[in-house]
Motif scaffolding. Structure first.
Motif, PDB file in Angstrom:
ATOM      1  N   SER A  66       0.817  -1.200   0.000  1.00  0.00           N
ATOM      2  CA  SER A  66       0.000   0.000   0.000  1.00  0.00           C
ATOM      3  C   SER A  66       0.855   1.255   0.000  1.00  0.00           C
ATOM      4  CB  SER A  66      -0.922   0.006   1.227  1.00  0.00           C
ATOM      5  OG  SER A  66      -1.725  -1.150   1.260  1.00  0.00           O
ATOM      6  N   MET A  67       1.769   1.352   0.942  1.00  0.00           N
ATOM      7  CA  MET A  67       2.583   2.558   1.045  1.00  0.00           C
ATOM      8  C   MET A  67       3.579   2.669  -0.101  1.00  0.00           C
ATOM      9  SD  MET A  67       3.134   2.924   5.171  1.00  0.00           S
ATOM     10  CE  MET A  67       3.599   1.213   5.460  1.00  0.00           C
ATOM     11  N   ALA A  68       4.152   1.538  -0.523  1.00  0.00           N
ATOM     12  CA  ALA A  68       5.094   1.578  -1.642  1.00  0.00           C
ATOM     13  C   ALA A  68       4.390   2.044  -2.911  1.00  0.00           C
ATOM     14  CB  ALA A  68       5.722   0.203  -1.846  1.00  0.00           C
ATOM     15  N   GLY A  69       3.154   1.609  -3.103  1.00  0.00           N
ATOM     16  CA  GLY A  69       2.408   2.035  -4.279  1.00  0.00           C
ATOM     17  C   GLY A  69       2.153   3.523  -4.285  1.00  0.00           C
ATOM     18  N   ARG A 284      -2.747  -5.339  -7.522  1.00  0.00           N
ATOM     19  CA  ARG A 284      -1.344  -5.699  -7.728  1.00  0.00           C
ATOM     20  C   ARG A 284      -0.484  -5.405  -6.500  1.00  0.00           C
ATOM     21  NH1 ARG A 284       2.093  -8.437 -11.553  1.00  0.00           N
ATOM     22  NH2 ARG A 284       4.167  -7.896 -10.856  1.00  0.00           N
ATOM     23  N   SER A 285      -0.679  -4.256  -5.866  1.00  0.00           N
ATOM     24  CA  SER A 285       0.173  -3.913  -4.726  1.00  0.00           C
ATOM     25  C   SER A 285       0.014  -4.912  -3.584  1.00  0.00           C
ATOM     26  CB  SER A 285      -0.142  -2.499  -4.236  1.00  0.00           C
ATOM     27  OG  SER A 285      -1.506  -2.387  -3.844  1.00  0.00           O
ATOM     28  N   ALA A 286      -1.217  -5.385  -3.360  1.00  0.00           N
ATOM     29  CA  ALA A 286      -1.448  -6.378  -2.310  1.00  0.00           C
ATOM     30  C   ALA A 286      -0.840  -7.721  -2.686  1.00  0.00           C
ATOM     31  CB  ALA A 286      -2.943  -6.531  -2.053  1.00  0.00           C
ATOM     32  N   LEU A 287      -0.923  -8.077  -3.963  1.00  0.00           N
ATOM     33  CA  LEU A 287      -0.311  -9.326  -4.427  1.00  0.00           C
ATOM     34  C   LEU A 287       1.200  -9.302  -4.199  1.00  0.00           C
ATOM     35  CD1 LEU A 287      -0.497 -12.034  -5.999  1.00  0.00           C
ATOM     36  CD2 LEU A 287      -0.141 -10.694  -8.090  1.00  0.00           C
ATOM     37  N   LEU A 322      -8.239 -13.227 -10.441  1.00  0.00           N
ATOM     38  CA  LEU A 322      -8.563 -12.874  -9.060  1.00  0.00           C
ATOM     39  C   LEU A 322      -7.483 -12.021  -8.406  1.00  0.00           C
ATOM     40  CD1 LEU A 322     -10.923 -13.633  -7.126  1.00  0.00           C
ATOM     41  CD2 LEU A 322      -9.490 -15.504  -6.280  1.00  0.00           C
ATOM     42  N   VAL A 323      -6.237 -12.198  -8.824  1.00  0.00           N
ATOM     43  CA  VAL A 323      -5.134 -11.479  -8.185  1.00  0.00           C
ATOM     44  C   VAL A 323      -4.574 -10.376  -9.078  1.00  0.00           C
ATOM     45  CG1 VAL A 323      -4.533 -13.388  -6.668  1.00  0.00           C
ATOM     46  CG2 VAL A 323      -3.481 -13.257  -8.927  1.00  0.00           C
ATOM     47  N   ASN A 324      -5.315  -9.986 -10.076  1.00  0.00           N
ATOM     48  CA  ASN A 324      -4.971  -8.830 -10.912  1.00  0.00           C
ATOM     49  C   ASN A 324      -6.248  -8.346 -11.602  1.00  0.00           C
ATOM     50  OD1 ASN A 324      -3.576  -6.806 -12.230  1.00  0.00           O
ATOM     51  ND2 ASN A 324      -2.691  -8.177 -13.774  1.00  0.00           N
ATOM     52  N   ALA A 332     -13.005  -5.327  -0.937  1.00  0.00           N
ATOM     53  CA  ALA A 332     -13.056  -5.145   0.520  1.00  0.00           C
ATOM     54  C   ALA A 332     -12.468  -6.332   1.275  1.00  0.00           C
ATOM     55  CB  ALA A 332     -14.494  -4.899   0.971  1.00  0.00           C
ATOM     56  N   GLY A 333     -12.793  -7.545   0.844  1.00  0.00           N
ATOM     57  CA  GLY A 333     -12.315  -8.739   1.530  1.00  0.00           C
ATOM     58  C   GLY A 333     -11.067  -9.324   0.907  1.00  0.00           C
ATOM     59  N   ARG A 334     -10.221  -8.453   0.355  1.00  0.00           N
ATOM     60  CA  ARG A 334      -9.042  -8.921  -0.386  1.00  0.00           C
ATOM     61  C   ARG A 334      -8.090  -9.719   0.469  1.00  0.00           C
ATOM     62  NH1 ARG A 334      -7.947  -5.787   3.667  1.00  0.00           N
ATOM     63  NH2 ARG A 334      -6.058  -4.546   3.578  1.00  0.00           N
ATOM     64  N   THR A 335      -8.105  -9.514   1.793  1.00  0.00           N
ATOM     65  CA  THR A 335      -7.140 -10.206   2.645  1.00  0.00           C
ATOM     66  C   THR A 335      -7.360 -11.712   2.678  1.00  0.00           C
ATOM     67  OG1 THR A 335      -8.555  -9.459   4.460  1.00  0.00           O
ATOM     68  CG2 THR A 335      -6.459  -8.324   4.171  1.00  0.00           C
TER      69      THR A 335
END
Length: 576
Positions: A66-69, A284-287, A322-324, A332-335
């Motif tokens: 998140s922060m890097a993005g 992408r950033s979360a992946l 699903l991951v892009n 919302a429930g990406r985690t």
């Protein structure tokens, strides 16, 4: 100027980490919401002049991306950065986070007109609008239903707060005062980070600071290459599954192929299911944050978590999967999907390094929100319930912990009942939820919360309620989780999906949350009978499971019947 010596480099590196840690303390101590001040659902970081991550406090792995993005967008955009600016965003599709409740605040740091770095923090806010209180249910159909999208804008210009921007954010929350307080806490954390980074700069000078941060980045890169080189070359694949994303549907695959060639490592998610109509999609950033976590955890947990490490892993994910996902897919429930990404990468690496990888953990961000009104004021209580960590090759899994990409605390019962019109009826380990094995999987948690006064509205996202955590090397799977609503006198209605919203609890009704356990490792018949007896005495394993799963015969006093156990295990081994 030559690079600073190793000692100076390490002193500067630890000072940078100290800055990030101090920012986290300031954020938690000045926040308004229980989600930040009690549950520590936040992260803080420091970046160099080029926008490369050089220090992140040990908070949430998912927040790395998140922060890097955001900083990448700040560096790449022609925004005319000036001293005293602070930026805010939460848009997952523009580098601002991974879902809308995560608001990121970042500030460039200047000395005498020269950009020397950035400081940033991210915090999960209890409500940012949308159709569901808490802005975080898993059943929204697009990101537009999930809450307010904040583009990358200046919140502070040359040291002057934009009350217009702040008012725009707070007006769109059900808890405007709390939002304003939490955002100001994030600003305070950035102020602390800016002050400390300037102090470090003034102590060592710009040239030494840049050389040291460059050396820290190079060290992480070299260490990753050395760790990869120690892995046997090859292609290692593993597919795990999310619970179905439609009634009566099939589990959704998350496939990872890890390729190791010399000092290079690549992870390919071809074969993963298409993007979902529900909020389980991963930007992408979360992946990237999740993959980096999983690789680091297996190959070398001591590698510094900075840009030199992150840049060394090649990640491929087909667009529209699903991951892009393509916007406006809900996230919302990406985690929950991130947890499955971690499991898929760990499962693949287990084929190359079986001695380093645990069995499947609960790997679900078992999240729920209870919300309502009391005395004319709206309240929102968000919570994530921990579960079991998978058994390791040489020891049992841990009970009641967060795993992989999340690291939040629980909200203590005392704080919960003080802040909200709720009562905790039960908070306990779930017997037999850990998978049997030579080493037992960790146990999940049962938490039952009763609504008082005018009742409450329940919403959620969670996984591993149909597809259980897997065992390794003959270990058995752990138990799946569950949400049970409208609980009275111990009886209630089990939800068919972990992704729900709009469920009203009447006063006196409760919701029961059961987090998944985890998988066992190794043949259960090889477990030390004394360890099984101890588990039974502690309530972790039932007497029936001791016999059925472990082949351990206990006396009426709970002691091991040595002869009976030997005969039972011999009989079972003879029939397999």
């Amino acid at each position: 100027m030559s690079a600073p010596d190793m000692i100076t480099t390490q002193v500067i590196g630890n000072a940078l980490l100290g800055i990030a840690e101090e920012m986290g303390v300031a954020l938690r101590r000045s926040a308004y919401s229980t989600n930040i001040k009690e549950r520590s659902d936040c992260s803080t970081a420091v970046f160099d002049h080029a926008g490369r991550l050089i220090a992140q406090a040990e908070h949430m792995p998912i927040h790395m991306g998140s922060m890097a993005g955001l900083i990448a967008h700040l560096v790449g955009a022609d925004l005319g950065l000036t001293d005293g600016d602070v930026f805010i965003t939460n848009d997952p599709y523009a580098g601002g986070g991974t879902h809308l409740p995560d608001i990121t605040v970042a500030a460039p740091v200047f000395r005498d007109g020269e950009l020397i770095g950035f400081v940033a923090d991210i915090a999960h806010h209890s409500d940012v609008g949308g159709r569901v209180p808490g802005s975080n249910s898993g059943d929204c159909g697009s990101i537009f239903e999930e809450g307010l999208r904040i583009p990358l804008v200046r919140l502070v210009t040359a040291g002057r707060l934009s009350t217009d921007v702040l008012s725009f954010v707070t007006l769109n929350s059900r808890l405007p005062e709390e939002r304003g307080g939490d955002i100001r806490a994030q600003l305070a954390a950035c102020h602390i980070g800016r002050t400390r980074l300037l102090e470090l700069h003034d102590r060592y000078g710009a040239a030494t600071l840049r050389e040291a941060t460059g050396a820290l980045l190079d060290h992480a890169s070299r260490r990753l290459r050395a760790a990869v080189a120690a892995v046997p070359d090859g292609e290692y694949a593993f597919t795990d599954h999310l619970d179905p994303d439609e009634p009566g549907g099939a589990p959704v695959p998350v496939a990872a192929t890890v390729t190791v060639a010399g000092e290079r490592i690549a992870v390919d998610f071809t074969g993963t299911g298409p993007q979902s109509a529900l909020g389980i999609n991963v930007v992408r950033s979360a992946l990237e944050a999740t993959v980096c976590y999983a690789v680091k955890a297996v190959l070398d947990p001591e590698i510094p978590a900075n840009g030199g490490f992150f840049d060394g892993i090649a990640i491929t994910a087909p667009e529209g999967c699903l991951v892009n996902p393509r916007p406006p897919a809900p996230v919302a429930g990406r985690t929950d999907c991130c947890q499955r990404v971690a499991d898929a990468v760990l499962g693949a690496l287990a084929k190359a390094l079986p001695e380093r990888v645990p069995a499947g953990s609960h790997s679900s961000v078992t999240y729920f929100t209870l919300a309502g009104e009391q005395g004319g004021d709206f309240w929102v209580y968000p919570e994530v319930v921990a579960g079991g960590m998978g058994a390791r090759p040489d020891r049992d899994g841990l009970d009641a912990v967060q795993v992989h990409i999340t690291n939040s605390s629980n909200l203590p019962i005392e704080a919960l009942e003080l802040e909200y019109p709720l009562r905790v009826n039960a908070y306990e380990l779930i017997t037999d939820s850990g998978g049997a094995g030579r080493f037992r999987g960790g146990l999940g948690i049962r938490r039952e919360i009763q609504a008082l006064d005018s009742g409450a509205e329940f919403s959620s996202h969670a996984d591993r309620q149909q597809v259980p955590p897997w065992g390794l090397c003959g270990g058995l799977p752990g138990d799946p989780g569950a949400f049970v609503v409208h609980v009275r006198d111990g009886k209630g209605e089990r939800l068919r999906s972990g992704r729900a919203s709009g469920i009203h609890l009447e006063p006196g009704e409760a919701v029961r949350i059961e987090a998944p356990g985890s998988g066992g490792h190794g043949d259960p018949l090889e477990r030390d009978p004394g360890a099984v007896a101890a588990d039974v005495a502690d309530g972790r394993v039932s007497p029936a499971a001791a016999l059925d799963q472990y082949g351990v015969v206990l006396t009426a006093a709970g002691l091991v019947d040595v002869a009976g156990t030997a005969a039972e295990r011999t009989r079972r081994n003879a029939t397999t």
